[in-house]
Design a protein around this motif. Structure first.
Motif, short mmCIF file in Angstrom:
data_model
loop_
_atom_site.label_atom_id
_atom_site.label_comp_id
_atom_site.label_asym_id
_atom_site.label_seq_id
_atom_site.Cartn_x
_atom_site.Cartn_y
_atom_site.Cartn_z
N ASN A 84 -1.94 23.20 -13.30
CA ASN A 84 -1.29 21.91 -13.08
C ASN A 84 -2.24 20.71 -13.05
OD1 ASN A 84 1.67 22.52 -12.58
ND2 ASN A 84 0.71 24.01 -11.23
N ILE A 85 -3.54 20.98 -13.19
CA ILE A 85 -4.52 19.90 -13.09
C ILE A 85 -4.71 19.14 -14.40
CG2 ILE A 85 -7.03 19.59 -13.01
CD1 ILE A 85 -6.99 21.28 -10.51
N LEU A 86 -4.74 19.86 -15.51
CA LEU A 86 -5.04 19.23 -16.80
C LEU A 86 -4.07 18.09 -17.15
CD1 LEU A 86 -7.53 20.04 -18.29
CD2 LEU A 86 -6.15 21.30 -19.93
N PRO A 87 -2.75 18.26 -16.98
CA PRO A 87 -1.87 17.13 -17.28
C PRO A 87 -2.08 15.96 -16.32
CG PRO A 87 -0.62 18.91 -16.26
CD PRO A 87 -1.97 19.46 -16.61
N LEU A 88 -2.51 16.24 -15.08
CA LEU A 88 -2.75 15.16 -14.12
C LEU A 88 -3.93 14.30 -14.53
CD1 LEU A 88 -2.11 16.96 -10.71
CD2 LEU A 88 -0.68 15.23 -11.80
N ILE A 89 -4.96 14.93 -15.11
CA ILE A 89 -6.10 14.15 -15.63
C ILE A 89 -5.60 13.18 -16.70
CG2 ILE A 89 -8.28 14.27 -16.92
CD1 ILE A 89 -8.79 16.99 -15.57
N ALA A 90 -4.73 13.69 -17.59
CA ALA A 90 -4.21 12.87 -18.68
C ALA A 90 -3.34 11.73 -18.17
CB ALA A 90 -3.42 13.74 -19.65
N VAL A 91 -2.45 12.03 -17.22
CA VAL A 91 -1.48 11.03 -16.74
C VAL A 91 -2.14 10.02 -15.80
CG1 VAL A 91 0.62 10.71 -15.40
CG2 VAL A 91 0.49 12.54 -17.08
N LEU A 92 -2.90 10.52 -14.81
CA LEU A 92 -3.55 9.62 -13.85
C LEU A 92 -4.70 8.84 -14.49
CD1 LEU A 92 -3.58 11.95 -10.70
CD2 LEU A 92 -2.03 10.03 -11.16
N MET B 92 0.83 -1.22 0.00
CA MET B 92 0.00 0.00 0.00
C MET B 92 0.86 1.26 0.00
SD MET B 92 -2.63 1.36 2.93
CE MET B 92 -1.30 1.81 4.02
N TRP B 93 1.81 1.34 0.95
CA TRP B 93 2.67 2.52 1.03
C TRP B 93 3.54 2.66 -0.21
CZ3 TRP B 93 2.29 6.45 4.36
CH2 TRP B 93 1.55 6.25 5.52
N LYS B 94 4.08 1.52 -0.67
CA LYS B 94 4.94 1.53 -1.85
C LYS B 94 4.17 2.04 -3.07
CE LYS B 94 8.11 -1.34 -4.53
NZ LYS B 94 8.63 -2.72 -4.75
N SER B 95 2.95 1.52 -3.25
CA SER B 95 2.12 1.95 -4.39
C SER B 95 1.72 3.41 -4.25
CB SER B 95 0.87 1.08 -4.48
OG SER B 95 1.20 -0.25 -4.76
N GLY B 96 1.40 3.82 -3.00
CA GLY B 96 1.04 5.22 -2.75
C GLY B 96 2.16 6.18 -3.13
N PHE B 97 3.40 5.81 -2.76
CA PHE B 97 4.55 6.65 -3.11
C PHE B 97 4.84 6.63 -4.61
CE2 PHE B 97 5.85 6.20 1.48
CZ PHE B 97 5.74 7.57 1.77
N LYS B 98 4.55 5.49 -5.24
CA LYS B 98 4.75 5.38 -6.70
C LYS B 98 3.86 6.40 -7.42
CE LYS B 98 2.94 1.79 -8.77
NZ LYS B 98 2.75 0.38 -9.17
N TRP B 99 2.59 6.49 -7.00
CA TRP B 99 1.67 7.45 -7.63
C TRP B 99 2.01 8.88 -7.20
CZ3 TRP B 99 0.58 4.49 -11.13
CH2 TRP B 99 0.06 3.21 -10.96
N MET B 100 2.47 9.04 -5.97
CA MET B 100 2.87 10.37 -5.49
C MET B 100 4.00 10.93 -6.35
SD MET B 100 4.25 11.51 -1.70
CE MET B 100 6.02 11.42 -2.01
N PHE B 101 4.99 10.09 -6.63
CA PHE B 101 6.12 10.54 -7.45
C PHE B 101 5.71 10.78 -8.90
CE2 PHE B 101 8.87 8.31 -4.15
CZ PHE B 101 9.23 9.51 -3.53
N LEU B 102 4.72 10.02 -9.38
CA LEU B 102 4.21 10.27 -10.73
C LEU B 102 3.55 11.64 -10.79
CD1 LEU B 102 3.64 9.24 -13.61
CD2 LEU B 102 1.51 8.25 -12.73
N ILE B 103 2.77 11.99 -9.75
CA ILE B 103 2.11 13.30 -9.68
C ILE B 103 3.15 14.42 -9.61
CG2 ILE B 103 0.67 14.79 -8.21
CD1 ILE B 103 -0.83 12.17 -7.37
N ILE B 104 4.12 14.26 -8.71
CA ILE B 104 5.15 15.30 -8.56
C ILE B 104 5.99 15.43 -9.83
CG2 ILE B 104 7.23 15.97 -7.26
CD1 ILE B 104 5.96 14.57 -4.81
N GLY B 105 6.31 14.30 -10.44
CA GLY B 105 7.08 14.31 -11.68
C GLY B 105 6.35 15.00 -12.81
N THR B 106 5.02 14.89 -12.82
CA THR B 106 4.20 15.57 -13.83
C THR B 106 4.18 17.07 -13.58
OG1 THR B 106 2.81 13.59 -14.00
CG2 THR B 106 1.91 15.63 -14.91
#
Length: 339
Positions: free
Chosen positions: A183-191, A1-15
């Protein structure tokens, strides 16, 4: 759970942390003096928006952004925002390529060398689908965040700056709205492209709150530093180099490498959103689609880095305010819709 949560967190920050953000240029366009409250509001708005986007993606098990977009803006407006997201991803990825060229110029390399270098690296990254992006984000982003905070806090202590000296001025609070919207529009595309890979609601909580707080801290410290060098920012294409102007070459080199990594992760997120959207139309290998997209972008990088950011980012920030409103009010109208 934590590992997956950080994986998505870094994807958001990276975007989010791209050439505009990491260089300081994007932050200065929106914040500056009197923006402490604006940054706090940004953290709240951003975390809520990420949570809503991820929740919809998880519910829809989406592999591209259109199903998520339809839920957020409705059937009638989704084609309009579909075009806007595509144009946004395309133009901001052009900005990232341009940012790589500008970064290379800091070492007296030709502008086109920096652009070609990032283009080739992106093709290599996507030669193995999207798994390469998720893996590299978990390595690059912690180094980038720690490195950026280290330089900014070093500057703060060296200049004997007070982190909260500007709290009596809060006249720029409204800038939180267009900055978050931008910063929201690219997050919709990536997430929206990874909804089928999310496993639980808990990792969504970790990713949305963690990314909001991390970006909030970095944004506040960065903005506080930029205020001190406001008179020099006009002279520099990349404001970060104004902060580093009195530091040894090794620190400039270190931050330039980190800046390029920030540019790379955001460019990769943009390319991910574009390729997953076009994949249904063109039955081509993932890497070949990436090559074709990048080939159309490179000629547009001649406009220059700061010019592109100064024109495009505020414009997109305003156009996306409707999407931000829908996301912030989503729990209310979604509940009403289901009743």
């Amino acid at each position: 759970m934590w590992k997956s949560g950080f994986k998505w967190m870094f994807l958001i920050i990276g975007t989010t942390i791209g050439a505009g953000y990491a260089s300081g240029r994007e932050l200065w366009e929106f914040f500056g003096h009197g923006s402490g409250l604006a940054i706090v509001l940004f953290v709240i708005f951003f975390s809520i928006s990420c949570f809503v986007i991820m929740s919809i993606s998880y519910r829809k098990k989406s592999t591209e952004y259109r199903p998520v977009l339809k839920v957020i803006v409705g059937e009638k407006l989704s084609p309009v925002y579909d075009v806007m997201i595509f144009l946004y991803l395309f133009t901001t990825t052009v900005v990232m390529l341009s940012g790589s060229g500008a970064t290379g110029q800091a070492f007296n390399l030709p502008y086109w060398v920096g652009i070609l270098f990032i283009a080739i690296t992106l093709v290599v990254l996507f030669s193995k689908d999207i798994t390469g992006l998720l893996s590299i984000n978990q390595v690059i982003l912690p180094i980038l965040i720690i490195g950026l905070l280290y330089v900014l806090l070093t500057f703060t202590f060296d200049q004997k700056l007070h982190l909260f000296s500007h709290w009596h001025e809060q006249f720029n609070w409204a800038s939180a709205f267009p900055f978050t919207a931008l910063n929201i529009l690219p997050l919709i595309a990536v997430l929206g492209a990874v909804g089928n890979k999310m496993a639980s609601k808990k990792e969504i909580w970790i990713a949305s709150i963690g990314s909001g707080l991390t970006l909030g801290v970095v944004t506040y410290v960065y903005n506080n530093s930029l205020i001190q060098i406001s008179e020099q920012i006009l002279v520099y294409e990349i404001p970060l180099f104004a902060i580093l102007s009195n530091y040894p070459f090794y620190m400039v080199l270190f931050m330039t490498i980190l800046l390029w990594f920030a540019i790379f992760t955001t460019a990769a997120s943009g390319v991910l959103g574009l390729t997953t959207r076009l994949n249904g139309y063109f039955k081509l290998p993932f890497w070949l689609l990436v090559v074709l997209i990048l080939a159309t972008m490179i000629p547009l990088t001649t406009f220059g880095f700061s010019t592109l950011i100064g024109i495009l980012y505020p414009l997109y920030g305003l156009l996306n305010l409707y999407v931000l409103t829908r996301l912030l009010l989503f729990p209310l109208w979604d509940k009403k819709k289901t009743n």
